[in-house]
Motif scaffolding. Structure first.
Motif, mmCIF file in Angstrom:
data_model
loop_
_atom_site.group_PDB
_atom_site.id
_atom_site.type_symbol
_atom_site.label_atom_id
_atom_site.label_comp_id
_atom_site.label_asym_id
_atom_site.label_seq_id
_atom_site.Cartn_x
_atom_site.Cartn_y
_atom_site.Cartn_z
ATOM 1 N N PHE A 188 0.832 -1.204 0.000
ATOM 2 C CA PHE A 188 0.000 0.000 0.000
ATOM 3 C C PHE A 188 0.869 1.257 0.000
ATOM 4 C CE2 PHE A 188 -3.579 -2.450 2.417
ATOM 5 C CZ PHE A 188 -3.883 -3.114 1.240
ATOM 6 N N ASP A 189 1.973 1.221 0.731
ATOM 7 C CA ASP A 189 2.833 2.400 0.824
ATOM 8 C C ASP A 189 3.478 2.756 -0.520
ATOM 9 O OD1 ASP A 189 2.271 2.709 3.483
ATOM 10 O OD2 ASP A 189 4.101 1.730 4.205
ATOM 11 N N ALA A 190 3.653 1.757 -1.390
ATOM 12 C CA ALA A 190 4.295 1.998 -2.682
ATOM 13 C C ALA A 190 3.303 2.488 -3.741
ATOM 14 C CB ALA A 190 4.990 0.730 -3.170
ATOM 15 N N CYS A 191 2.055 2.690 -3.340
ATOM 16 C CA CYS A 191 1.046 3.197 -4.278
ATOM 17 C C CYS A 191 1.200 4.711 -4.381
ATOM 18 C CB CYS A 191 -0.359 2.814 -3.796
ATOM 19 S SG CYS A 191 -1.691 3.340 -4.891
ATOM 20 N N THR A 192 2.221 5.134 -5.134
ATOM 21 C CA THR A 192 2.499 6.555 -5.320
ATOM 22 C C THR A 192 2.653 6.854 -6.801
ATOM 23 O OG1 THR A 192 4.926 6.330 -5.250
ATOM 24 C CG2 THR A 192 3.777 6.588 -3.135
ATOM 25 N N GLN A 193 2.500 8.115 -7.149
ATOM 26 C CA GLN A 193 2.667 8.539 -8.539
ATOM 27 C C GLN A 193 4.041 8.142 -9.069
ATOM 28 O OE1 GLN A 193 2.303 12.756 -9.106
ATOM 29 N NE2 GLN A 193 3.457 12.728 -11.027
ATOM 30 N N GLU A 194 5.087 8.373 -8.271
ATOM 31 C CA GLU A 194 6.449 8.111 -8.727
ATOM 32 C C GLU A 194 6.680 6.625 -8.997
ATOM 33 O OE1 GLU A 194 6.092 11.866 -6.652
ATOM 34 O OE2 GLU A 194 5.666 9.817 -5.973
ATOM 35 N N ASN A 195 6.258 5.774 -8.078
ATOM 36 C CA ASN A 195 6.488 4.342 -8.239
ATOM 37 C C ASN A 195 5.701 3.759 -9.397
ATOM 38 O OD1 ASN A 195 8.313 4.129 -6.139
ATOM 39 N ND2 ASN A 195 6.781 3.557 -4.622
ATOM 40 N N ILE A 196 4.444 4.144 -9.508
ATOM 41 C CA ILE A 196 3.613 3.616 -10.599
ATOM 42 C C ILE A 196 4.172 4.059 -11.946
ATOM 43 C CG2 ILE A 196 1.314 3.660 -11.640
ATOM 44 C CD1 ILE A 196 0.226 4.081 -8.745
ATOM 45 N N SER A 197 4.516 5.336 -12.066
ATOM 46 C CA SER A 197 5.066 5.847 -13.327
ATOM 47 C C SER A 197 6.366 5.137 -13.686
ATOM 48 C CB SER A 197 5.307 7.355 -13.227
ATOM 49 O OG SER A 197 4.103 8.054 -12.975
ATOM 50 N N ALA A 198 7.205 4.870 -12.678
ATOM 51 C CA ALA A 198 8.475 4.194 -12.934
ATOM 52 C C ALA A 198 8.255 2.771 -13.435
ATOM 53 C CB ALA A 198 9.329 4.182 -11.665
ATOM 54 N N LYS A 199 7.287 2.064 -12.854
ATOM 55 C CA LYS A 199 7.004 0.689 -13.293
ATOM 56 C C LYS A 199 6.494 0.666 -14.724
ATOM 57 C CE LYS A 199 5.712 -0.886 -8.652
ATOM 58 N NZ LYS A 199 4.583 -1.289 -7.792
ATOM 59 N N ILE A 200 5.544 1.530 -15.025
ATOM 60 C CA ILE A 200 4.976 1.549 -16.375
ATOM 61 C C ILE A 200 6.043 1.981 -17.377
ATOM 62 C CG2 ILE A 200 3.187 2.519 -17.851
ATOM 63 C CD1 ILE A 200 2.235 0.610 -15.631
ATOM 64 N N GLY A 201 6.859 2.964 -17.002
ATOM 65 C CA GLY A 201 7.918 3.409 -17.893
ATOM 66 C C GLY A 201 8.897 2.304 -18.227
ATOM 67 N N LEU A 202 9.260 1.486 -17.231
ATOM 68 C CA LEU A 202 10.185 0.379 -17.473
ATOM 69 C C LEU A 202 9.548 -0.675 -18.377
ATOM 70 C CD1 LEU A 202 12.766 -1.173 -17.072
ATOM 71 C CD2 LEU A 202 11.939 -1.918 -14.823
ATOM 72 N N ILE A 203 8.282 -0.999 -18.142
ATOM 73 C CA ILE A 203 7.600 -1.979 -18.998
ATOM 74 C C ILE A 203 7.549 -1.491 -20.442
ATOM 75 C CG2 ILE A 203 5.329 -3.001 -19.475
ATOM 76 C CD1 ILE A 203 4.990 -3.314 -16.438
ATOM 77 N N LEU A 204 7.285 -0.202 -20.640
ATOM 78 C CA LEU A 204 7.242 0.352 -21.995
ATOM 79 C C LEU A 204 8.628 0.332 -22.645
ATOM 80 C CD1 LEU A 204 4.876 3.403 -21.377
ATOM 81 C CD2 LEU A 204 4.307 1.273 -22.564
ATOM 82 N N SER A 205 9.650 0.696 -21.889
ATOM 83 C CA SER A 205 11.007 0.688 -22.431
ATOM 84 C C SER A 205 11.432 -0.722 -22.805
ATOM 85 C CB SER A 205 11.985 1.269 -21.399
ATOM 86 O OG SER A 205 11.709 2.613 -21.131
ATOM 87 N N PHE A 206 11.163 -1.674 -21.927
ATOM 88 C CA PHE A 206 11.502 -3.072 -22.177
ATOM 89 C C PHE A 206 10.821 -3.556 -23.456
ATOM 90 C CE2 PHE A 206 13.007 -7.034 -20.013
ATOM 91 C CZ PHE A 206 12.491 -7.978 -20.914
ATOM 92 N N SER A 207 9.531 -3.291 -23.560
ATOM 93 C CA SER A 207 8.785 -3.794 -24.711
ATOM 94 C C SER A 207 9.245 -3.146 -26.008
ATOM 95 C CB SER A 207 7.283 -3.595 -24.505
ATOM 96 O OG SER A 207 6.947 -2.234 -24.360
ATOM 97 N N LEU A 208 9.636 -1.887 -25.949
ATOM 98 C CA LEU A 208 10.109 -1.205 -27.150
ATOM 99 C C LEU A 208 11.385 -1.858 -27.678
ATOM 100 C CD1 LEU A 208 9.561 1.196 -29.048
ATOM 101 C CD2 LEU A 208 10.997 2.595 -27.545
#
Length: 498
Positions: A74-94
């Motif tokens: 629950f504590d990791a539910c922040t704008q920064e953490n979520i954006s970082a996870k999605i950004g990494l998934i997008l970079s990986f997939s690219l």
């Protein structure tokens, strides 16, 4: 109740492994009653879209990336953490899209991956024996907060809602178009030979993206914020997933809907005028059965056989070949395309012994499946300092062994399941939880930024290492270049000599 009759609660007639015992049953029933009235987190149409895309993965026309945290907090539910996870998934997939020249289906371990299976119901902390920590949706990490609390399931619902809302807002506002190779720093790469390989790949990818912009793709005359479209490079599909461990919660989130009319024969019912109705688990697009809960006569398999969502099944070294085939017959008796993903997790030392036999058994059965490798869970070890960790070289050894064995068996590895994170520590640097990789993280560096309260995760740099390796493999296969698992990428990243 007839053996073949299925309703969302029929799992209650079976033994549930990893079950949570709540001391206040009345409170549990009240919370579950509330959850049943709350809106779905995902729609039937989104689930059907994923089923279609997974059927493309099954036919080797797309690649599946399943990635995220071992367990969310629950504590990791922040704008920064979520954006970082999605950004990494997008970079990986690219990176993978560039090398493989095929679409990547992205499924995150996010917006619901809170539960944590344990090998024992209790654990020793100092001189105290307490209830094991089962994840933020069950009890607290603090030893004084270990009594299972039903309200935590309600909190998990709303944290999942907040996470998914932010993910949707990111992906519908141009966030995906920002993750291009020019933003990736390679300063962490210590090996000159490896840095040269990475630079060659990123330069090629940058050139390809520049070419698409030159001919007009991904270049909008009006920005999204000013009313323009997102463009071909700015819009992606993204799906959520979690282990379907907490069956009380999963049942409460199971809803009966008509199959979307656009699916033709699936949506029709010859004996009735009304559209056919099925049960969807609306807490996530994709759910999987863990290695500890896949008993053929158990509650989890019983629940999973009735939902229309695409599902995953963890396959480890203790799974017998005939058991795997019987499991497939239970959860996918109609042999529907894109329904079942087999997530293999043997460990680098056991993959040679088990994978080929599992592949042959499934091939002989005729069951359609998606094969993906989880090279993380079978390769966990404890460092001298007592921290759980994984060695990057061992991870890629299992992954490349899977690629080779599938090819030898006339099969295809259709994807990968990774535990990784793009989040940064307070000092602005990546976490330090897994050993090795291009940054050559050493054991004495693990405590620097070790943040996981569950299993160790690959950090941003190590995750891109894996992406580059996969991309290079598919590019060589596509162009007819001789494949060598002893090449610069594999050997410099610490892979075992095969």
């Amino acid at each position: 109740m007839a053996d073949n009759l299925w309703i969302p609660s029929s799992w209650r007639n079976k033994h549930a492994a990893q079950d949570v015992v709540y001391p206040d049953r009345e409170k549990l029933d009240k919370v579950l009653g509330k959850i049943k009235t709350l809106p779905p987190l995902v729609s039937a149409s989104e689930i059907e879209r994923l089923r279609h895309q997974l059927s493309q993965v099954q036919q080797n026309h797309a690649f599946l990336l399943h990635a995220g945290d071992c367990a969310e907090s629950f504590d990791a539910c922040t704008q920064e953490n979520i954006s970082a996870k999605i950004g990494l998934i997008l970079s990986f997939s690219l990176i993978v899209v560039w090398g493989a020249r095929m679409p990547v289906v992205r499924i995150g371990r996010i917006a619901g991956q809170y539960a944590k299976p344990r090998s024992s119901p209790t654990e020793k902390i100092g001189d105290r024996e307490v209830v094991s920590f089962r994840g933020d949706n069950v009890n607290g990490l603090d030893p004084n907060d270990r009594t299972p609390d039903p309200d935590r399931m309600l909190s998990a619902y709303f944290h999942s809602t907040a996470t998914l809302n932010h993910v949707r807002s990111l992906l519908t506002s141009g966030f995906a178009s920002l993750h291009h190779p020019q933003d990736w720093s390679l300063t962490h790469v210590r090996s000159p030979a490896l840095r040269e390989e990475f630079e060659r790949i990123t330069e090629g990818l940058s050139d390809a993206l520049e070419f698409t912009r030159t001919i007009g793709l991904g270049k909008e005359s009006v920005s999204y914020e000013q009313g323009g479209g997102r463009g071909a490079l700015g819009e992606v599909d993204f799906y959520t997933s979690h282990e379907g461990l907490m069956l009380d919660f999963e049942e409460a989130m199971t809803r009966e809907f008509a199959i979307p009319s656009s699916l033709g024969s699936y949506a029709s019912n010859a004996s009735q005028a009304s559209p056919a109705k099925v049960h969807y688990n609306t807490s996530a697009h994709f759910l999987w059965i863990g290695d500890r809960t896949r008993q053929l006569d158990g509650a989890h398999v019983e629940y999973f056989r009735g939902i229309r969502n695409p599902i995953g099944v963890k396959v480890g070294p203790t799974m017998k070949a005939d058991e795997l085939v019987r499991l497939l017959q239970i959860v996918n008796p109609d042999r529907e395309s894109g329904k079942v993903t087999l997530i293999t997790r043997y460990g680098a030392g056991k993959v040679e012994e088990h994978l080929a036999g599992h592949i042959r058994a499934v091939q002989q059965s005729g069951h359609p499946v998606i094969w993906i490798s989880d090279p993380m869970h079978g390769n966990t070890l404890t460092s001298a300092s007592g921290l759980k960790t994984r060695n990057f070289g061992t991870i890629i050894s299992e992954l490349t062994a899977c690629l080779r064995i599938h090819a030898e068996c006339g099969s295809h590895l259709n994807g990968v399941s990774l535990e990784f994170t793009g989040e940064l520590a307070e000092d602005g640097f990546s976490v330090t939880e897994c050993l090795g990789g291009s940054m050559r993280l050493s054991e004495d560096q693990l405590p620097l930024r070790y943040q996981s309260f569950c299993d160790p995760r690959l950090n941003f740099e190590q995750s891109l290492d894996v992406a580059f390796l996969i991309s290079d493999h598919f590019k060589k296969a596509r162009t007819g270049t001789k494949r060598s698992y002893g090449d610069v990428l594999y050997s410099e990243l610490g892979g075992r000599k095969l």
